[in-house]
Design an enzyme around this catalytic site. Sequence first.
Site, mmCIF file in Angstrom:
data_model
loop_
_atom_site.group_PDB
_atom_site.id
_atom_site.type_symbol
_atom_site.label_atom_id
_atom_site.label_comp_id
_atom_site.label_asym_id
_atom_site.label_seq_id
_atom_site.Cartn_x
_atom_site.Cartn_y
_atom_site.Cartn_z
ATOM 1 N N HIS A 1 46.226 -2.703 7.839
ATOM 2 C CA HIS A 1 46.474 -3.078 9.257
ATOM 3 C C HIS A 1 47.001 -4.378 9.191
ATOM 4 C CE1 HIS A 1 44.187 0.017 10.870
ATOM 5 N NE2 HIS A 1 43.117 -0.232 10.090
ATOM 6 N N CYS B 1 51.227 -3.088 10.483
ATOM 7 C CA CYS B 1 51.698 -3.439 12.060
ATOM 8 C C CYS B 1 52.002 -5.134 11.659
ATOM 9 C CB CYS B 1 50.632 -3.475 12.903
ATOM 10 S SG CYS B 1 50.413 -1.427 13.320
#
Length: 444
Positions: free
Chosen positions: A149, A190
Amino acid sequence: MKSTAFLPLALFVLGLASSTVTANDDLENIWAVLIAGSNGWYNYRHQSDVAHAYHLLLKHGVQADRIITFMYDDIANNPQNPYPGKIFNHPNGSDVYAGVKIDYRGENVNSETFLNVLKANATGNAGKGTGRVLGSTRKEHVFVYYSDHGGTDILGMPEGLLSKKDLDGALAYMYEKDLYDKLLFYLEACESGSMFDGLRNDKRIYAITAALYNESSWATFCENPLDLPCLGDEFSVNWIQDSEINDILKESVGHQVDDVVTSTKKSHVCQFGDNTIREEPVADYQGKAEVTKPTPDANSIVAFRAEVLDTAVDSRQVPLIMAERALRKLNASPSQIATRMHNYVSKRADLTDFVSDIVHAVIPRRPLARTVMLKKPARITALDCHDAVIKAFDRDCAPFDRNPYAFALSSVFANLCEVVRDPTPILDQFAVKCVAGPKFTDVL
Protein backbone atom coordinates in the site's frame (compact mmCIF):
# COMPACT_ATOMS: atom_id res chain seq x y z
CA MET A 1 -14.13 -21.43 -19.91
CA LYS A 2 -10.66 -22.13 -18.58
CA SER A 3 -8.05 -19.67 -19.76
CA THR A 4 -4.76 -20.82 -21.27
CA ALA A 5 -3.28 -17.33 -21.26
CA PHE A 6 -1.03 -18.12 -18.34
CA LEU A 7 0.42 -21.35 -19.73
CA PRO A 8 3.91 -20.01 -20.56
CA LEU A 9 4.10 -18.42 -17.11
CA ALA A 10 2.95 -21.58 -15.34
CA LEU A 11 5.54 -23.61 -17.21
CA PHE A 12 8.14 -21.07 -16.17
CA VAL A 13 7.39 -21.23 -12.47
CA LEU A 14 7.15 -25.02 -12.53
CA GLY A 15 10.62 -25.13 -14.04
CA LEU A 16 9.57 -26.56 -17.42
CA ALA A 17 11.20 -23.62 -19.12
CA SER A 18 14.83 -24.63 -18.98
CA SER A 19 17.78 -22.46 -18.04
CA THR A 20 21.50 -22.81 -18.30
CA VAL A 21 23.73 -21.17 -15.70
CA THR A 22 27.46 -21.34 -16.28
CA ALA A 23 30.29 -20.62 -13.88
CA ASN A 24 30.66 -17.03 -14.90
CA ASP A 25 31.32 -14.06 -12.68
CA ASP A 26 29.01 -12.09 -14.94
CA LEU A 27 26.10 -14.12 -13.59
CA GLU A 28 26.95 -13.13 -10.06
CA ASN A 29 27.03 -9.34 -10.28
CA ILE A 30 23.34 -8.88 -9.46
CA TRP A 31 21.80 -8.34 -6.04
CA ALA A 32 18.05 -8.12 -5.46
CA VAL A 33 15.78 -7.01 -2.65
CA LEU A 34 12.14 -8.13 -2.79
CA ILE A 35 9.65 -6.84 -0.24
CA ALA A 36 5.95 -7.34 0.39
CA GLY A 37 5.26 -4.60 2.89
CA SER A 38 1.88 -5.74 4.20
CA ASN A 39 0.21 -8.52 6.13
CA GLY A 40 -3.31 -9.88 6.48
CA TRP A 41 -5.40 -12.18 4.32
CA TYR A 42 -6.96 -9.40 2.24
CA ASN A 43 -3.45 -8.29 1.24
CA TYR A 44 -2.74 -11.72 -0.28
CA ARG A 45 -1.58 -10.19 -3.57
CA HIS A 46 1.51 -8.42 -2.23
CA GLN A 47 3.16 -11.60 -0.98
CA SER A 48 1.98 -13.43 -4.08
CA ASP A 49 3.65 -10.83 -6.32
CA VAL A 50 6.92 -11.05 -4.39
CA ALA A 51 6.98 -14.86 -4.27
CA HIS A 52 6.47 -14.97 -8.02
CA ALA A 53 9.22 -12.39 -8.56
CA TYR A 54 11.56 -14.52 -6.44
CA HIS A 55 11.11 -17.52 -8.75
CA LEU A 56 11.52 -15.28 -11.79
CA LEU A 57 14.91 -14.02 -10.63
CA LEU A 58 16.08 -17.44 -9.51
CA LYS A 59 15.13 -19.04 -12.81
CA HIS A 60 17.00 -16.35 -14.72
CA GLY A 61 20.17 -17.04 -12.80
CA VAL A 62 20.25 -14.55 -9.94
CA GLN A 63 22.04 -16.39 -7.14
CA ALA A 64 19.78 -17.34 -4.22
CA ASP A 65 22.30 -15.95 -1.75
CA ARG A 66 22.01 -12.58 -3.47
CA ILE A 67 18.23 -12.31 -3.25
CA ILE A 68 16.97 -10.81 0.03
CA THR A 69 13.28 -11.39 0.59
CA PHE A 70 10.78 -9.77 2.96
CA MET A 71 7.41 -11.49 3.45
CA TYR A 72 5.30 -11.42 6.59
CA ASP A 73 4.50 -15.05 5.77
CA ASP A 74 0.96 -15.17 7.08
CA ILE A 75 -0.72 -16.18 3.81
CA ALA A 76 0.40 -19.66 2.79
CA ASN A 77 -0.63 -21.24 6.10
CA ASN A 78 -3.40 -18.82 6.94
CA PRO A 79 -6.50 -20.54 8.41
CA GLN A 80 -8.55 -18.95 5.62
CA ASN A 81 -6.38 -20.46 2.87
CA PRO A 82 -8.23 -23.34 1.17
CA TYR A 83 -4.88 -24.45 -0.31
CA PRO A 84 -2.66 -24.86 2.77
CA GLY A 85 0.99 -24.10 2.14
CA LYS A 86 0.35 -22.65 -1.30
CA ILE A 87 0.10 -19.18 -2.85
CA PHE A 88 -1.06 -18.40 -6.38
CA ASN A 89 -0.38 -15.32 -8.51
CA HIS A 90 -2.78 -16.29 -11.30
CA PRO A 91 -6.00 -18.33 -11.35
CA ASN A 92 -4.41 -20.98 -13.58
CA GLY A 93 -0.88 -20.60 -12.29
CA SER A 94 1.23 -22.89 -10.18
CA ASP A 95 2.11 -22.47 -6.51
CA VAL A 96 4.65 -19.64 -6.12
CA TYR A 97 5.30 -20.14 -2.41
CA ALA A 98 7.21 -23.41 -2.56
CA GLY A 99 10.95 -22.85 -2.56
CA VAL A 100 10.92 -19.17 -1.61
CA LYS A 101 13.66 -18.40 0.89
CA ILE A 102 12.36 -15.69 3.21
CA ASP A 103 14.98 -13.65 5.03
CA TYR A 104 12.70 -11.41 7.07
CA ARG A 105 9.20 -12.42 8.18
CA GLY A 106 6.68 -11.34 10.80
CA GLU A 107 7.70 -8.41 12.96
CA ASN A 108 11.02 -8.15 11.11
CA VAL A 109 9.22 -6.80 8.06
CA ASN A 110 9.58 -3.14 8.98
CA SER A 111 11.18 0.03 7.69
CA GLU A 112 14.24 -0.16 9.94
CA THR A 113 15.16 -3.66 8.80
CA PHE A 114 14.52 -2.80 5.15
CA LEU A 115 16.64 0.35 5.32
CA ASN A 116 19.43 -1.59 7.02
CA VAL A 117 19.39 -4.07 4.14
CA LEU A 118 19.70 -1.30 1.58
CA LYS A 119 22.50 0.38 3.53
CA ALA A 120 24.39 -2.90 4.07
CA ASN A 121 24.05 -2.43 7.83
CA ALA A 122 24.54 -5.98 9.06
CA THR A 123 25.07 -4.82 12.63
CA GLY A 124 21.67 -3.16 12.63
CA ASN A 125 19.99 -6.39 11.52
CA ALA A 126 21.87 -8.72 13.85
CA GLY A 127 19.43 -11.15 15.44
CA LYS A 128 16.67 -10.34 12.92
CA GLY A 129 15.72 -13.06 10.46
CA THR A 130 18.75 -14.26 8.54
CA GLY A 131 20.42 -10.89 9.17
CA ARG A 132 21.43 -10.73 5.52
CA VAL A 133 21.98 -7.31 3.92
CA LEU A 134 23.19 -6.14 0.54
CA GLY A 135 26.79 -7.05 -0.17
CA SER A 136 26.89 -5.17 -3.44
CA THR A 137 29.69 -2.85 -4.52
CA ARG A 138 30.33 -0.32 -7.27
CA LYS A 139 30.80 -3.29 -9.59
CA GLU A 140 27.31 -4.75 -9.18
CA HIS A 141 23.76 -3.99 -10.19
CA VAL A 142 20.90 -3.92 -7.69
CA PHE A 143 17.23 -4.67 -8.40
CA VAL A 144 14.62 -3.63 -5.82
CA TYR A 145 10.96 -4.65 -6.08
CA TYR A 146 8.49 -3.36 -3.48
CA SER A 147 4.79 -4.31 -3.44
CA ASP A 148 2.46 -2.75 -0.89
CA HIS A 149 0.00 0.00 0.00
CA GLY A 150 1.05 3.60 -0.39
CA GLY A 151 0.02 7.20 -0.10
CA THR A 152 1.55 10.61 -0.64
CA ASP A 153 5.27 10.20 0.11
CA ILE A 154 4.75 7.03 2.18
CA LEU A 155 4.74 3.27 1.78
CA GLY A 156 3.13 0.83 4.14
CA MET A 157 4.63 -1.75 6.45
CA PRO A 158 2.94 -4.34 8.69
CA GLU A 159 3.71 -1.87 11.48
CA GLY A 160 4.85 1.70 10.96
CA LEU A 161 5.64 3.42 7.67
CA LEU A 162 8.42 4.02 5.20
CA SER A 163 8.53 7.70 4.24
CA LYS A 164 10.01 9.39 1.20
CA LYS A 165 12.56 10.97 3.54
CA ASP A 166 13.56 7.49 4.72
CA LEU A 167 13.92 6.14 1.20
CA ASP A 168 15.70 9.23 -0.13
CA GLY A 169 18.19 8.96 2.70
CA ALA A 170 18.88 5.27 2.08
CA LEU A 171 19.36 5.73 -1.66
CA ALA A 172 21.67 8.70 -1.07
CA TYR A 173 23.70 6.62 1.38
CA MET A 174 23.97 3.78 -1.13
CA TYR A 175 25.23 6.18 -3.76
CA GLU A 176 27.77 7.83 -1.47
CA LYS A 177 29.11 4.47 -0.24
CA ASP A 178 29.31 2.92 -3.74
CA LEU A 179 26.89 0.13 -2.87
CA TYR A 180 25.82 -0.31 -6.50
CA ASP A 181 26.88 0.36 -10.04
CA LYS A 182 23.33 0.93 -11.26
CA LEU A 183 20.02 0.36 -9.50
CA LEU A 184 16.61 -0.51 -10.95
CA PHE A 185 13.63 -0.01 -8.61
CA TYR A 186 10.09 -1.27 -9.41
CA LEU A 187 7.44 0.04 -6.99
CA GLU A 188 3.86 -1.23 -6.76
CA ALA A 189 1.71 1.03 -4.56
CA CYS A 190 -1.01 3.66 -4.71
CA GLU A 191 0.35 7.17 -5.33
CA SER A 192 3.77 5.57 -5.76
CA GLY A 193 4.84 8.31 -8.18
CA SER A 194 5.23 10.60 -5.18
CA MET A 195 8.10 8.52 -3.77
CA PHE A 196 10.65 9.34 -6.46
CA ASP A 197 9.83 12.92 -7.30
CA GLY A 198 13.09 14.82 -7.63
CA LEU A 199 15.25 11.73 -8.23
CA ARG A 200 18.32 13.04 -10.06
CA ASN A 201 19.51 11.34 -13.22
CA ASP A 202 23.16 11.34 -12.11
CA LYS A 203 22.55 8.89 -9.23
CA ARG A 204 22.49 5.89 -11.58
CA ILE A 205 19.01 4.91 -10.35
CA TYR A 206 16.04 4.24 -12.61
CA ALA A 207 12.73 3.98 -10.73
CA ILE A 208 9.44 2.77 -12.18
CA THR A 209 6.19 3.23 -10.26
CA ALA A 210 2.79 1.66 -10.77
CA ALA A 211 0.89 4.94 -10.50
CA LEU A 212 1.06 8.71 -10.61
CA TYR A 213 1.44 10.74 -7.42
CA ASN A 214 -2.33 11.27 -7.28
CA GLU A 215 -3.90 7.95 -8.24
CA SER A 216 -4.42 4.42 -7.02
CA SER A 217 -2.69 1.38 -8.37
CA TRP A 218 -4.98 -1.55 -9.11
CA ALA A 219 -5.26 -5.09 -7.84
CA THR A 220 -6.16 -7.85 -10.28
CA PHE A 221 -7.46 -11.40 -10.53
CA CYS A 222 -9.91 -10.34 -7.84
CA GLU A 223 -12.64 -12.55 -9.27
CA ASN A 224 -11.06 -15.97 -9.50
CA PRO A 225 -12.25 -19.59 -9.43
CA LEU A 226 -9.84 -20.35 -6.59
CA ASP A 227 -12.09 -18.42 -4.18
CA LEU A 228 -9.08 -16.40 -3.05
CA PRO A 229 -8.51 -12.67 -2.54
CA CYS A 230 -7.03 -10.60 -5.36
CA LEU A 231 -4.07 -12.67 -6.54
CA GLY A 232 -1.87 -9.92 -7.94
CA ASP A 233 -1.49 -6.28 -8.92
CA GLU A 234 -1.88 -4.97 -12.44
CA PHE A 235 1.55 -3.34 -12.79
CA SER A 236 3.30 -6.25 -11.08
CA VAL A 237 1.79 -9.11 -13.04
CA ASN A 238 2.47 -7.16 -16.24
CA TRP A 239 6.19 -6.70 -15.64
CA ILE A 240 6.58 -10.26 -14.41
CA GLN A 241 4.78 -11.64 -17.44
CA ASP A 242 6.94 -9.54 -19.74
CA SER A 243 10.10 -11.01 -18.21
CA GLU A 244 8.75 -14.54 -18.37
CA ILE A 245 7.79 -14.60 -22.04
CA ASN A 246 10.63 -12.52 -23.49
CA ASP A 247 14.34 -13.14 -23.88
CA ILE A 248 15.59 -10.70 -21.25
CA LEU A 249 19.16 -11.18 -22.45
CA LYS A 250 18.05 -9.28 -25.55
CA GLU A 251 15.14 -7.18 -24.26
CA SER A 252 16.12 -3.73 -22.98
CA VAL A 253 14.84 -2.26 -19.75
CA GLY A 254 13.28 0.51 -21.81
CA HIS A 255 11.39 -1.98 -23.95
CA GLN A 256 10.05 -3.73 -20.86
CA VAL A 257 9.02 -0.47 -19.24
CA ASP A 258 7.34 0.76 -22.42
CA ASP A 259 5.51 -2.56 -22.72
CA VAL A 260 4.30 -2.30 -19.12
CA VAL A 261 3.28 1.33 -19.62
CA THR A 262 1.13 0.18 -22.54
CA SER A 263 -0.35 -2.89 -20.86
CA THR A 264 -1.11 -1.21 -17.52
CA LYS A 265 -4.40 0.51 -18.28
CA LYS A 266 -5.91 1.32 -14.89
CA SER A 267 -3.10 3.58 -13.68
CA HIS A 268 -0.28 5.56 -15.24
CA VAL A 269 3.13 3.93 -14.90
CA CYS A 270 5.79 6.58 -14.20
CA GLN A 271 9.55 6.73 -14.76
CA PHE A 272 12.17 8.63 -12.76
CA GLY A 273 15.92 9.06 -12.68
CA ASP A 274 18.66 7.76 -14.97
CA ASN A 275 17.16 7.08 -18.39
CA THR A 276 20.42 5.60 -19.70
CA ILE A 277 19.51 2.41 -17.84
CA ARG A 278 16.72 1.99 -20.38
CA GLU A 279 19.32 0.93 -22.93
CA GLU A 280 20.62 -1.96 -20.83
CA PRO A 281 19.31 -5.54 -21.01
CA VAL A 282 16.67 -6.51 -18.47
CA ALA A 283 18.99 -9.43 -17.72
CA ASP A 284 21.48 -7.06 -16.10
CA TYR A 285 18.99 -6.72 -13.22
CA GLN A 286 16.85 -9.87 -13.33
CA GLY A 287 19.34 -12.58 -14.20
CA LYS A 288 21.71 -13.47 -17.04
CA ALA A 289 21.14 -17.22 -17.41
CA GLU A 290 20.19 -18.46 -20.85
CA VAL A 291 16.59 -19.58 -20.46
CA THR A 292 14.78 -21.60 -23.09
CA LYS A 293 11.16 -20.46 -23.18
CA PRO A 294 8.11 -21.38 -25.22
CA THR A 295 7.60 -19.06 -28.18
CA PRO A 296 5.25 -16.26 -27.03
CA ASP A 297 1.77 -16.75 -28.39
CA ALA A 298 0.11 -13.49 -29.40
CA ASN A 299 -3.38 -14.75 -28.61
CA SER A 300 -2.34 -15.89 -25.15
CA ILE A 301 -0.75 -12.51 -24.42
CA VAL A 302 -3.91 -10.70 -25.52
CA ALA A 303 -6.05 -13.04 -23.41
CA PHE A 304 -3.79 -12.58 -20.38
CA ARG A 305 -3.97 -8.78 -20.59
CA ALA A 306 -7.74 -8.87 -21.05
CA GLU A 307 -8.07 -11.08 -17.97
CA VAL A 308 -5.91 -8.68 -15.96
CA LEU A 309 -8.17 -5.77 -16.90
CA ASP A 310 -11.46 -7.62 -16.53
CA THR A 311 -10.68 -8.65 -12.94
CA ALA A 312 -8.99 -5.43 -11.78
CA VAL A 313 -10.16 -3.47 -8.74
CA ASP A 314 -9.02 -0.11 -7.39
CA SER A 315 -6.66 -1.04 -4.56
CA ARG A 316 -8.35 1.46 -2.24
CA GLN A 317 -11.59 -0.52 -2.56
CA VAL A 318 -10.15 -4.01 -2.07
CA PRO A 319 -10.62 -4.02 1.75
CA LEU A 320 -14.32 -3.21 1.38
CA ILE A 321 -14.79 -5.84 -1.32
CA MET A 322 -13.06 -8.43 0.83
CA ALA A 323 -15.23 -7.49 3.82
CA GLU A 324 -18.40 -7.90 1.79
CA ARG A 325 -17.19 -11.22 0.39
CA ALA A 326 -16.47 -12.48 3.92
CA LEU A 327 -19.99 -11.58 5.02
CA ARG A 328 -21.48 -13.49 2.09
CA LYS A 329 -19.43 -16.55 3.02
CA LEU A 330 -20.96 -16.35 6.50
CA ASN A 331 -24.42 -16.40 4.87
CA ALA A 332 -25.26 -12.95 6.20
CA SER A 333 -28.60 -11.63 5.03
CA PRO A 334 -28.74 -8.80 2.47
CA SER A 335 -29.83 -6.39 5.20
CA GLN A 336 -26.99 -7.47 7.47
CA ILE A 337 -24.49 -6.99 4.67
CA ALA A 338 -25.92 -3.58 3.83
CA THR A 339 -25.74 -2.50 7.47
CA ARG A 340 -22.18 -3.68 7.94
CA MET A 341 -21.00 -2.09 4.71
CA HIS A 342 -22.69 1.17 5.65
CA ASN A 343 -20.77 1.06 8.93
CA TYR A 344 -17.49 0.63 7.08
CA VAL A 345 -18.26 3.59 4.84
CA SER A 346 -19.26 5.63 7.89
CA LYS A 347 -15.91 4.83 9.49
CA ARG A 348 -14.20 6.31 6.45
CA ALA A 349 -16.27 9.46 6.84
CA ASP A 350 -15.46 9.63 10.56
CA LEU A 351 -11.73 9.44 9.92
CA THR A 352 -12.00 12.07 7.17
CA ASP A 353 -13.91 14.37 9.53
CA PHE A 354 -11.31 13.81 12.25
CA VAL A 355 -8.50 14.84 9.90
CA SER A 356 -10.57 17.79 8.70
CA ASP A 357 -10.99 19.00 12.29
CA ILE A 358 -7.22 18.95 12.73
CA VAL A 359 -6.70 20.90 9.51
CA HIS A 360 -9.23 23.56 10.48
CA ALA A 361 -7.69 23.88 13.94
CA VAL A 362 -4.26 24.49 12.41
CA ILE A 363 -5.51 26.66 9.52
CA PRO A 364 -8.50 28.83 10.48
CA ARG A 365 -8.94 30.13 6.93
CA ARG A 366 -11.65 27.93 5.50
CA PRO A 367 -10.84 28.27 1.76
CA LEU A 368 -7.22 27.28 2.39
CA ALA A 369 -8.24 24.47 4.73
CA ARG A 370 -10.56 23.13 2.02
CA THR A 371 -7.71 23.12 -0.49
CA VAL A 372 -5.51 21.27 1.98
CA MET A 373 -8.19 18.61 2.37
CA LEU A 374 -8.84 18.10 -1.33
CA LYS A 375 -5.62 18.70 -3.25
CA LYS A 376 -3.22 15.94 -4.22
CA PRO A 377 0.21 17.60 -4.08
CA ALA A 378 2.48 17.10 -7.09
CA ARG A 379 5.62 17.85 -5.09
CA ILE A 380 6.45 17.93 -1.39
CA THR A 381 9.19 20.24 -0.17
CA ALA A 382 8.58 20.11 3.60
CA LEU A 383 9.85 16.55 3.93
CA ASP A 384 11.01 16.88 7.53
CA CYS A 385 7.62 18.16 8.64
CA HIS A 386 5.77 15.51 6.68
CA ASP A 387 7.97 12.72 8.00
CA ALA A 388 7.40 13.76 11.62
CA VAL A 389 3.67 14.35 11.22
CA ILE A 390 2.73 11.25 9.25
CA LYS A 391 4.64 8.94 11.59
CA ALA A 392 3.08 10.57 14.65
CA PHE A 393 -0.40 10.22 13.15
CA ASP A 394 0.31 6.54 12.47
CA ARG A 395 1.62 5.99 15.98
CA ASP A 396 -0.80 8.09 18.03
CA CYS A 397 -4.07 8.43 16.15
CA ALA A 398 -4.76 5.96 13.33
CA PRO A 399 -2.20 3.20 12.66
CA PHE A 400 -2.07 2.73 8.90
CA ASP A 401 -1.64 -1.05 9.13
CA ARG A 402 -5.04 -1.29 10.90
CA ASN A 403 -6.70 1.53 8.98
CA PRO A 404 -5.85 1.16 5.28
CA TYR A 405 -8.13 4.05 4.34
CA ALA A 406 -5.72 6.37 6.16
CA PHE A 407 -3.39 6.11 3.16
CA ALA A 408 -5.98 8.02 1.12
CA LEU A 409 -5.72 10.91 3.59
CA SER A 410 -1.92 11.08 3.68
CA SER A 411 -1.95 13.87 1.10
CA VAL A 412 -3.75 16.10 3.62
CA PHE A 413 -0.80 16.09 6.00
CA ALA A 414 1.59 16.67 3.13
CA ASN A 415 -0.44 19.73 2.13
CA LEU A 416 -0.67 20.92 5.72
CA CYS A 417 3.10 20.77 6.07
CA GLU A 418 3.54 22.72 2.85
CA VAL A 419 1.45 25.51 4.41
CA VAL A 420 2.77 25.66 7.98
CA ARG A 421 6.26 24.11 7.42
CA ASP A 422 6.64 23.53 11.15
CA PRO A 423 5.19 20.23 12.45
CA THR A 424 4.65 21.60 15.99
CA PRO A 425 1.07 22.92 15.64
CA ILE A 426 0.00 19.70 13.94
CA LEU A 427 1.65 17.51 16.56
CA ASP A 428 0.01 19.62 19.26
CA GLN A 429 -3.38 18.74 17.80
CA PHE A 430 -2.50 15.04 17.86
CA ALA A 431 -1.49 15.40 21.52
CA VAL A 432 -4.92 16.80 22.35
CA LYS A 433 -7.15 14.66 20.12
CA CYS A 434 -5.27 11.37 20.50
CA VAL A 435 -4.22 11.74 24.14
CA ALA A 436 -5.61 8.30 25.06
CA GLY A 437 -3.91 6.55 22.16
CA PRO A 438 -5.12 5.49 18.70
CA LYS A 439 -8.76 6.41 18.15
CA PHE A 440 -9.40 4.37 15.00
CA THR A 441 -9.26 0.76 13.92
CA ASP A 442 -10.65 -1.17 10.94
CA VAL A 443 -11.21 1.91 8.81
CA LEU A 444 -11.21 0.01 5.57
